[in-house]
Design a protein around this motif. Structure first.
Motif, short mmCIF file in Angstrom:
data_model
loop_
_atom_site.label_atom_id
_atom_site.label_comp_id
_atom_site.label_asym_id
_atom_site.label_seq_id
_atom_site.Cartn_x
_atom_site.Cartn_y
_atom_site.Cartn_z
N ALA B 75 12.98 -59.32 -29.48
CA ALA B 75 13.01 -59.11 -28.03
C ALA B 75 14.43 -59.28 -27.49
O ALA B 75 14.90 -58.48 -26.68
CB ALA B 75 12.04 -60.08 -27.33
N ASP B 76 15.13 -60.29 -27.99
CA ASP B 76 16.50 -60.53 -27.49
C ASP B 76 17.44 -59.38 -27.83
O ASP B 76 18.32 -59.04 -27.05
CB ASP B 76 17.05 -61.84 -28.09
CG ASP B 76 16.56 -63.05 -27.31
OD1 ASP B 76 16.21 -62.88 -26.12
OD2 ASP B 76 16.51 -64.14 -27.90
N ALA B 77 17.25 -58.80 -29.00
CA ALA B 77 18.16 -57.75 -29.45
C ALA B 77 17.80 -56.37 -28.90
O ALA B 77 18.59 -55.42 -29.01
CB ALA B 77 18.19 -57.71 -30.97
N THR B 78 16.61 -56.25 -28.30
CA THR B 78 16.11 -54.92 -27.93
C THR B 78 16.94 -54.25 -26.83
O THR B 78 17.38 -53.10 -26.99
CB THR B 78 14.62 -55.00 -27.53
OG1 THR B 78 13.85 -55.35 -28.70
CG2 THR B 78 14.12 -53.67 -27.00
N LEU B 79 17.15 -54.94 -25.71
CA LEU B 79 17.85 -54.30 -24.60
C LEU B 79 19.29 -53.91 -24.97
O LEU B 79 19.70 -52.76 -24.70
CB LEU B 79 17.81 -55.18 -23.34
CG LEU B 79 18.44 -54.57 -22.07
CD1 LEU B 79 17.88 -53.19 -21.78
CD2 LEU B 79 18.23 -55.49 -20.87
N PRO B 80 20.07 -54.80 -25.63
CA PRO B 80 21.40 -54.37 -26.07
C PRO B 80 21.35 -53.12 -26.96
O PRO B 80 22.20 -52.22 -26.85
CB PRO B 80 21.92 -55.58 -26.86
CG PRO B 80 21.18 -56.75 -26.27
CD PRO B 80 19.84 -56.23 -25.87
N GLY B 108 10.15 -64.31 -20.45
CA GLY B 108 9.62 -63.00 -20.79
C GLY B 108 9.57 -62.07 -19.59
O GLY B 108 9.87 -60.88 -19.70
N VAL B 109 9.19 -62.63 -18.44
CA VAL B 109 9.12 -61.81 -17.23
C VAL B 109 10.52 -61.31 -16.87
O VAL B 109 10.70 -60.13 -16.52
CB VAL B 109 8.50 -62.64 -16.07
CG1 VAL B 109 8.61 -61.89 -14.75
CG2 VAL B 109 7.04 -62.98 -16.38
N GLN B 110 11.52 -62.17 -17.02
CA GLN B 110 12.90 -61.79 -16.72
C GLN B 110 13.36 -60.68 -17.67
O GLN B 110 13.98 -59.70 -17.25
CB GLN B 110 13.82 -63.02 -16.86
CG GLN B 110 15.28 -62.74 -16.51
CD GLN B 110 15.42 -62.25 -15.08
OE1 GLN B 110 14.90 -62.85 -14.15
NE2 GLN B 110 16.09 -61.12 -14.88
N ILE B 116 13.26 -53.01 -17.10
CA ILE B 116 12.89 -52.06 -16.04
C ILE B 116 14.16 -51.58 -15.31
O ILE B 116 14.34 -50.38 -15.07
CB ILE B 116 11.89 -52.70 -15.05
CG1 ILE B 116 10.54 -52.93 -15.76
CG2 ILE B 116 11.71 -51.83 -13.81
CD1 ILE B 116 9.55 -53.77 -14.96
N ALA B 117 15.02 -52.54 -14.99
CA ALA B 117 16.25 -52.18 -14.27
C ALA B 117 17.08 -51.19 -15.11
O ALA B 117 17.61 -50.20 -14.58
CB ALA B 117 17.06 -53.45 -13.99
N THR B 122 19.16 -45.72 -16.07
CA THR B 122 19.58 -44.70 -17.04
C THR B 122 18.64 -43.51 -17.09
O THR B 122 19.02 -42.45 -17.59
CB THR B 122 19.62 -45.31 -18.45
OG1 THR B 122 18.29 -45.79 -18.77
CG2 THR B 122 20.60 -46.46 -18.52
N GLY B 123 17.40 -43.69 -16.66
CA GLY B 123 16.43 -42.61 -16.80
C GLY B 123 15.90 -42.46 -18.22
O GLY B 123 15.20 -41.48 -18.54
N MET B 124 16.23 -43.39 -19.09
CA MET B 124 15.74 -43.32 -20.47
C MET B 124 14.23 -43.57 -20.49
O MET B 124 13.72 -44.41 -19.75
CB MET B 124 16.45 -44.40 -21.30
CG MET B 124 16.28 -44.24 -22.80
SD MET B 124 17.43 -45.38 -23.66
CE MET B 124 17.06 -44.98 -25.36
N ASN B 125 13.51 -42.80 -21.31
CA ASN B 125 12.07 -43.00 -21.46
C ASN B 125 11.82 -44.02 -22.56
O ASN B 125 11.90 -43.70 -23.74
CB ASN B 125 11.38 -41.68 -21.84
CG ASN B 125 11.21 -40.77 -20.64
OD1 ASN B 125 11.29 -41.23 -19.49
ND2 ASN B 125 10.98 -39.49 -20.89
N VAL B 126 11.49 -45.25 -22.16
CA VAL B 126 11.24 -46.30 -23.15
C VAL B 126 9.75 -46.64 -23.14
O VAL B 126 9.20 -47.06 -22.12
CB VAL B 126 12.07 -47.57 -22.83
CG1 VAL B 126 11.77 -48.65 -23.87
CG2 VAL B 126 13.55 -47.24 -22.79
#
Lengths: 704, 704
Positions: B75-80, B108-110, B116-117, B122-126
């Motif tokens: 989870a920590d590595a996912t957004l980067p 987790g909520v953060q 989401i932000a 970016t408009g990326m479809n995740v």
């Protein structure tokens, strides 16, 4: 009636035995020879041998008086053959032939009447006709031509009884798929002589049988069934019934199908509740009830005490689905005590759901003791009756050792749900662990079974009344409303006191004496629905109003042809109470059934009523009232005073006593309304309708 | 939002690809390599190869800009990692990791808020996070780490969407057992970026997909879902949903389980009815609906037009059971026309049941044309939508040729029920013949599916009103009852005209002008439940009574702290009508929901209410009224005059218009009672409650 010769014979003659192992006279020969537990004699006039055994040319040639004759001949030949069997001293027979009352044709009905007359005369126990015989798995005795039942199947503790032959094979196969094994399978057919309840009476004493599951279209003798069912309950044996006809359409289809009227579904519900019978809502549920009873009684006593489930799930979603399905099916998932929740929270990482259902999360794969510990915690609360474990596919494989260990250490029942349907059922069964592959089916079955387990003994002792119905004894054919109320009052039903008057002047005097406002009604034994005919006047406030109403009602009544007019009654018009209705009708199968509901539209439009078979004591009557959806109207709704429910319950119980004392002379008795006054001020029957059997239904409406 | 890159990518990078084919980063690698339909790149900083393919040390080293990145890292590595993918121009990604809002923990909520932000920016479809990816059986593309989905399975026309990963595998396996094949299987997870309805929007345009079956815990955007659902309906595609939370307990368990509030079950029912969504009552039924849709649309158009079944059965009992189960499930077995019954009676020996259900008797084994002829006759009536054949075990084996021939010759759908579970399912499927092994499950599924088929297009065109709410526009925070009624009157709701007075003398004069009896009420925007506080007086018959009531009510009101008193109103007291209730509340998911019921106890104790989402026109409002159990009270019950239902429906529709025009400024509007007068005399709102969003709920009760 002892059915041992029928269900556990030591010697059997097959009359009409066939060489062909798939024919009606060949199947039982084949099954019995393969099972090889009883002496079997083939009777066949044309062959010297049947299936390798010597054949006898007629029943008279068979060298012993057999316990049981299987009569596999045509309908026309059956009764003469039974006569010959009886002449030889044979006490029991199975008549396979169809062509009796089930045909709905005169010839068939006559054939059945003749058969009934024969069995009454001789006392011979004849199963069927129009039946496929039985399979006794305990003793390896197969008297059936059904090919679904085979020697070598493991015997179990469930008996299956059905009135339809096809349903016999169907339920047998469904139950087998659900993991059920059998002691007896019995197809009762037309029940010309041996009735459904006779078999139940035998099975309740059969040590091999712990449960009976039944498919019923109609019962003839409700009392006999209730007696047998009560004995099942007392013995701790499950009696579960699927009764077709829960919808109007189903009942209609049954009526065409069977030779007798299907009983009213509400009466069956009331009867089953009275005798502690579990009513299954589908054949699958019938199978599942048998499965759960066998599972929970492995050590002799039932280990499931109710339908409160603990739910441990590796998926939060599955936990929610199960909680939902249990709630809808009448079961529950009570919230765990705080200490248990804290214990679970300490085991499970993260802020998972621990209140019940419990979300175990994927953590289960990381530890060899995690699940055992969670199970131990979830089993702690006394109120948890059974523990459900959602462990699909490889989750179960990985955790099976822990589940088995937990099952061995608890006196409660564990049930695994694996929607992947990959579980090793045999291994689970060997450890006494239950198994379902579907949420909904599991929830329905566990709720229904748990609720059956916790249902107390519903027996009610009737306090025999010494009060009498003098008017019935006097041979009266109909009672007026006043007479009906007087009669009920003798049994303790509080009634509005009224005054019978015959002319206008008398009406004026009586009205002044009673006080206002008051109600004026025609008294006639011939008119049941007086309101509809304008023969009741409410809220009369003066002697003048009473006099005018008297004239109008009498004029109206005199215009109605052929009714007897006794006069009119005057009674005080009561205000401030809540109107309820209590009536007793006679169900053709189960006898007197009490119906209680709130008055008027509540009963008519909302069908918000409760039914019980008589006798009903005042505690039972109060439970009925409290079970109404609209009970709040009696319980201080929107600031109104609470109604005197205790007094209402006493009045209803007294109505029941009165009906039981009146007996067969009565057809129907209804109090409508029973006005329930504010607490402490009693309840009073304002109107009562007593219909006697002597008065044909037509009579009541002849003024219409 | 086009999801083609997500659901039908041509190139995929697996970030965190593993050599171990059972690990989260290994499963999709294995599945994709075996299916071999897309270009796959393994990204693994530690290995040179993964599963025999060269591995890239980071996503930047992958030689093309892939359509889709599967992000199988913590989870920590996912957004980067997603940031880096975006920097490379990658448009779509699947985030497997859990540890987001589903944990109910701040961290987790953060994490989810940050994700989401990022996607908004970016408009990326995740897809996901906390999801197991998807399986596209049509194109052989497997982006899932779930091991239930394997290349080589036959592709079909059903898409499966679930919010829970475990339920994805569960429903997939249940549906497979029921004979369903799939186009797509999609696990939506936390839906941080790509929402449930986005997938539906893609699938409605996917030619390979004819039906979508869904497991839903909660929807965030009800409008988007309704739009997608309406498109499904218009395309003739089935959208079937199992929504957990039908009971309070289930809803509660879901609330703990998911990151969002489960919507109210009644609102979901209303929404599904509006958009033509089939709501399954169990996961098994969800599977069965998909099965029936695939069965009935083999030739492109749906062949099942409704839930009216013809039933042919070799057992009268089975026919009755099916008729019963169909009736209870909302289906039907209409009685055959006389000519059909006569035709059947000519075929079937004896006095068998031919009205529907039909008892074929055992005669089926004696003839090669008997069954074909009975089927032909039973299919004749136009009203028969589908034909059920109860043919267990060898009965089906013997009759299969006749059934296949009949199926080939009719445009209607034939479904076989074999409770012995011995049928050759593949052979039946090849001939387009349906199959069930259980009565109850068959009856539920066929009834639900048939009723979905016949449900018309429920779309309602809203007539946009030009009328305004001046008081809302004026920025008022609360409305008095008089103001509320005035506002509703502008939209065409007939209201009782009342007169506002401020002192005793004015009250006397106004009362004489209005006439008696009349009703006096306090006017204050701060008190919602005036009856409970004694601020309403009924049945005042003289100016003196009005003056006294004025004094008492004002004294009472002045004793209540902090309420604003505008005066009292006088209005005529109407008699002779039937009281109903109509209210509009705002569901957090689906918006404005209209509730209609009979007044008082009917609604409160019996829950006899109907719900619909707005807009509702007067025809719709009338249908709601007619669907009430207590409708008979409006329809001339017990000799009362029929009520003006047309006028009531118009008033209710006008209420709906008013609420839609008021929009977000409104919180809730209720007319209680709406007095429905005898036919031709209209309906009139006696009381109305208009709550604005500006007025917090506390304000309304502050006088309590």
């Amino acid at each position: 009636m002892s059915l041992a010769a029928l269900l556990k014979p030591k010697s059997i003659a097959i009359i009409g035995a066939s060489d062909n192992k798939t024919r009606i006279g060949g199947v039982p020969m084949d099954l019995l020879l393969r099972a090889d537990f009883v002496r079997v004699y083939a009777v066949n006039p044309k062959n010297d041998t049947v299936q390798g055994k010597p054949a006898y040319k007629d029943i008279e040639s068979v060298p012993e008086v057999v316990d049981l004759a299987i009569v596999a001949v045509s309908a026309d030949a059956t009764l003469p053959m039974l006569e010959r069997c009886h002449a030889l001293g044979i006490k029991a027979a199975i008549a396979y032939a169809s062509g009796y009352a089930e045909t709905n044709e005169t010839e068939g009905v006559q054939r059945q009447d003749d058969l009934i007359a024969f069995t009454r005369r001789t006392g011979m126990n004849v199963a069927g006709p129009n039946c496929m015989g039985n399979a006794n798995f305990t003793d390896g005795i197969f008297t059936t031509f059904g090919q679904s039942f085979q020697p070598g199947e493991p015997a179990g503790n469930t008996a299956l009884l059905t009135q339809s032959g096809n349903m016999c094979a169907t339920v047998f196969r469904m139950a087998k798929r659900a993991g059920v094994t059998f002691s007896h399978v019995i197809n009762t057919g037309n029940e010309a002589s041996v009735e459904f309840s006779d078999y139940l009476d035998y099975l309740v004493d059969d040590p091999a049988t712990h449960a009976a599951v039944c498919y019923i279209e109609e019962l003839r003798d409700g009392r006999k069934f209730l007696d047998a069912a009560t004995r099942f309950r007392a013995a701790g044996k499950l009696l579960a019934v699927y009764k077709v006809g829960a919808s109007e359409k189903g009942a209609e289809a049954t009526r065409s199908h069977t030779a007798a009227l299907a009983g009213d579904s509400a009466a069956y519900d009331a009867a089953f509740a009275r005798a502690g019978v579990a009513r299954a809502s589908s054949l699958a549920e019938l199978a599942d009830l048998a499965y759960l009873h066998a599972l929970s009684t492995t050590s002799g006593t039932c280990r499931i005490g109710g339908s409160n489930c603990g739910v441990l799930s590796i998926s939060g979603a599955a936990g929610a689905i199960l909680a939902d399905a249990l709630a809808l099916a009448g079961g529950g998932t009570p919230t765990f005590p705080q200490a248990v929740q804290e214990g679970l929270a300490a085991q499970i990482p993260g802020h998972s759901m621990v209140s019940n259902p419990v979300d175990l999360t994927g953590n289960i794969v990381n530890s060899n003791t995690f699940l055992s510990e969670c199970i131990r915690l979830a089993l702690q609360p006394d109120e948890i009756d059974v523990l459900l474990l959602y462990l699909p596919g490889t989750f179960l494989t990985q955790a099976l050792d822990q589940v088995e260990k937990a099952a061995a250490e608890t006196g409660k029942t564990l049930i695994v749900i694996d929607t992947f349907a990959m579980a090793d059922q045999d291994r689970l069964a060997a450890h006494g662990i239950g198994y379902f592959d579907d949420f909904d089916r599991a929830a329905r079955a566990i709720s229904a079974y748990g609720n059956w387990c916790k249902a107390g003994d519903a027996a009610v002792t009737r306090t025999t009344s010494s009060v009498r119905w003098p008017m019935i004894e006097a041979g009266r054919e109909a009672l007026s409303e006043t007479e009906g109320k007087d009669a009920l009052a003798r049994f303790g039903v509080p009634v509005v006191t009224d005054k019978l008057v015959h002319d206008r002047a008398e009406a004026r005097r009586a009205a002044d004496a009673i006080g206002y406002p008051l109600v004026l009604k025609l008294v006639s034994p011939d008119v049941a629905h007086k309101t509809e005919y304008g023969l009741i006047r409410l809220g009369l406030n003066s002697a003048d109003a009473v006099a005018a109403a008297f004239d109008e009602v009498m004029a109206k009544a005199q215009s109605m042809a052929g009714i007897h007019i006794e006069g009119v009654t005057l009674e005080p018009m009561l205000a401030g109470g809540v109107e309820i209705l209590a009536g007793v009708t006679r169900d053709p199968v189960f006898g007197w059934m009490l119906t209680v509901g709130l008055g008027g539209v509540w009963t008519e439009l909302m069908k918000d009523v409760q039914h019980r078979l008589l006798p009903v004591d005042s505690a039972g009557a109060e439970t009925m009232l409290r079970s109404l959806k609209g009970f709040k109207l009696l319980d201080g709704y929107r600031g109104a005073p609470k109604a005197d429910v205790t007094a209402a319950a006493k009045a209803i119980a007294a109505l029941g006593e009165a009906v039981l004392a009146g007996g067969d002379a009565l057809r129907e008795v209804e109090i409508n309304p029973l006005l329930v006054m504010p607490d402490g001020r009693g309840a009073v029957a304002v109107d009562a309708l007593v219909l006697l059997n002597a008065s044909a239904p037509e009579t009541m409406e002849k003024a219409a």
